[in-house]
Design a protein around this motif. Structure first.
Motif, PDB file in Angstrom:
ATOM      1  N   HIS A  69      -8.830   5.797   1.765  1.00  0.00           N
ATOM      2  CA  HIS A  69      -8.687   4.772   2.795  1.00  0.00           C
ATOM      3  C   HIS A  69      -8.701   3.393   2.293  1.00  0.00           C
ATOM      4  O   HIS A  69      -9.172   3.190   1.251  1.00  0.00           O
ATOM      5  N   TRP A  70      -7.840   2.600   3.182  1.00  0.00           N
ATOM      6  CA  TRP A  70      -7.788   1.458   2.915  1.00  0.00           C
ATOM      7  C   TRP A  70      -8.571   0.188   3.757  1.00  0.00           C
ATOM      8  O   TRP A  70      -8.148   0.383   4.891  1.00  0.00           O
ATOM      9  N   VAL A  99       0.813  -1.198   0.079  1.00  0.00           N
ATOM     10  CA  VAL A  99       0.016   0.116   0.031  1.00  0.00           C
ATOM     11  C   VAL A  99       0.717   1.252  -0.032  1.00  0.00           C
ATOM     12  O   VAL A  99       0.761   2.250  -0.618  1.00  0.00           O
ATOM     13  N   LEU A 100       1.854   1.243   0.817  1.00  0.00           N
ATOM     14  CA  LEU A 100       2.905   2.486   0.868  1.00  0.00           C
ATOM     15  C   LEU A 100       3.630   2.619  -0.538  1.00  0.00           C
ATOM     16  O   LEU A 100       3.629   3.712  -0.979  1.00  0.00           O
ATOM     17  N   ASN A 113     -13.207   6.241  -3.423  1.00  0.00           N
ATOM     18  CA  ASN A 113     -12.008   5.825  -3.008  1.00  0.00           C
ATOM     19  C   ASN A 113     -11.635   4.626  -3.374  1.00  0.00           C
ATOM     20  O   ASN A 113     -12.482   3.600  -3.628  1.00  0.00           O
ATOM     21  N   TRP A 114     -10.439   4.317  -3.599  1.00  0.00           N
ATOM     22  CA  TRP A 114      -9.697   3.188  -4.279  1.00  0.00           C
ATOM     23  C   TRP A 114      -8.495   2.471  -3.284  1.00  0.00           C
ATOM     24  O   TRP A 114      -7.956   1.334  -3.671  1.00  0.00           O
ATOM     25  N   GLY A 115      -8.279   3.047  -2.272  1.00  0.00           N
ATOM     26  CA  GLY A 115      -7.145   2.430  -1.385  1.00  0.00           C
ATOM     27  C   GLY A 115      -5.856   2.852  -1.471  1.00  0.00           C
ATOM     28  O   GLY A 115      -5.094   2.299  -0.592  1.00  0.00           O
ATOM     29  N   ARG A 136      -6.094  -8.984   2.734  1.00  0.00           N
ATOM     30  CA  ARG A 136      -7.197  -9.601   1.842  1.00  0.00           C
ATOM     31  C   ARG A 136      -7.635  -8.541   0.736  1.00  0.00           C
ATOM     32  O   ARG A 136      -8.033  -8.866  -0.308  1.00  0.00           O
ATOM     33  N   LEU A 137      -7.492  -7.324   1.132  1.00  0.00           N
ATOM     34  CA  LEU A 137      -8.258  -6.133   0.463  1.00  0.00           C
ATOM     35  C   LEU A 137      -7.234  -5.278  -0.186  1.00  0.00           C
ATOM     36  O   LEU A 137      -7.604  -3.946   0.169  1.00  0.00           O
ATOM     37  N   LEU A 138      -6.383  -5.544  -0.698  1.00  0.00           N
ATOM     38  CA  LEU A 138      -5.353  -4.512  -1.214  1.00  0.00           C
ATOM     39  C   LEU A 138      -5.815  -3.893  -2.332  1.00  0.00           C
ATOM     40  O   LEU A 138      -6.617  -4.435  -3.083  1.00  0.00           O
TER      41      LEU A 138
END
Ligand SMILES: [Fe+2]
Length: 349
Positions: A196-197, A17-18, A184-186, A138-140
């Motif tokens: 937001h993630w 994510v980063l 938002n897509w994370g 699980r939700l990357l």
């Protein structure tokens, strides 16, 4: 029960994510937490930032406890910063803020000042939803969800009206004139923005007086504030944004009435946001598989094809309250003007 400790796979997820937020070696990263944050999230963020070679620091603020009001959930507005100037200045000076506060900075009063930056640096923010890391991993964020959300945001922003129907009896008319819409897509790479993630949804905050009709919370729909699947249908009449009548028996309806009434504020009955989920990896049934403390519910806001109706604060309509309900609903058909975007709970490509 899931244990809260660092696992290599979860550090990998935070690192992914980063990196998707374009974090570079030498960038300055604030890991923002509060005393009630999930400690493992702060730890995973710190380890992932170190892997990338960023200069990270952790800022843990005292959580705020308010007496004399109902228990609050999912406000999206952490009160932890308390307008403290040195905290705002520290966040403004970072490339990236990893927001691990319990409620998140989405609607915090200090957010605009933070996102504005300090003239030299303008941060971007990723709010890590207060989930167990097993769910986050699980939700990357992924390319397909990002592209889908962007396309639907464009469509939503261009539409004048939303109509929502369901076989259970929902029939809502929503004017989008003057609404503030987004998605938002994370992940985010753009300075001055927040994501937001997990991500994967679009929503709109309608202007005052925009929502009218009937909303039926059917069996299997979700009251995320209580983290409960609805077992007996509840029919809500909505007039000029406000729930004016609640019909239905059983514990679900009684809890709903009780929590609405606990706020003793008319604004708590009004619409906050409307939208729908676009994340294929997110699952409707996941809430059944977690302990409540392991679950903040962003997965259920995001599962593909849910229609998400929320009551509570709505800055666009000039309404403020800390009472908030999120109701992800299945099987609805959502139309933007004349175009069906969700057909009986399935996202239209
Ligand atoms: Fe909400």
């Amino acid at each position: 029960m899931l244990q809260e400790r660092t696992e290599p796979a979860w550090i990998d997820a935070f690192e992914a994510v980063l990196r998707r937020c374009a974090l570079q070696p030498g960038d300055t990263v604030a890991i923002l937490g509060e005393t009630q944050s999930r400690p493992v999230l702060l730890e995973l963020a710190r380890l992932a930032a170190a892997r990338i070679g960023a200069d990270a620091f952790t800022l843990t603020l005292p959580s705020v406890f308010t007496r004399g009001e109902p228990v609050t959930r999912s406000t999206g507005a952490t009160p932890a910063i308390q307008q403290l100037g040195p905290v705002i200045a520290a966040l403004q000076a970072c490339t990236l803020v990893v927001d691990c506060t319990v409620e998140g900075l989405m609607h915090a009063p200090e957010l605009p000042a933070i996102l504005q930056g300090n003239g030299t640096t303008q941060p971007r923010i990723v709010y890590v939803s207060n989930e167990h890391p097993e769910a986050l991993a699980r939700l990357l964020p992924d390319d397909a969800t990002e592209a889908r959300v962007k396309a639907h945001v464009k469509h939503l922003r261009g539409a004048k009206a939303m109509r929502v129907t369901s076989p259970a009896g929902t029939d809502l008319s929503i004017s989008l004139q003057g609404a503030v819409a987004g998605g938002n897509w994370g992940s985010t790479t753009r300075p001055g923005t927040l994501t937001h993630w997990p991500g994967g949804l679009v929503l709109a905050f309608p202007a005052a007086g925009s929502v009218n009709g009937t909303l039926v919370l059917a069996e299997g729909d979700v009251n995320l504030t209580f983290k409960r699947y609805i077992e007996r249908a509840i029919t809500l009449t909505i007039e000029h944004d406000y729930v004016t009548h609640i019909e239905g028996g059983g514990v679900d309806a009684e809890l709903l009435r009780s929590y609405f009434a606990a706020w003793n504020e008319q604004e708590a009955y009004a619409v906050s946001h409307v939208g729908y989920g676009l994340c294929d990896a997110a699952r409707w049934d996941s809430m059944a598989l977690y302990d409540k403390r392991d679950f903040n519910g962003t997965e259920l806001r995001a599962f593909a094809g849910n229609f998400l109706y929320s009551t509570g604060a709505n800055e666009t309509a000039g309404r403020y309250t800390r009472g908030h309900f999120d109701w992800p609903m299945r099987g609805c058909t959502v139309m933007l003007d004349e175009t069906v975007v969700v057909d009986a709970g399935k996202v239209v490509a």
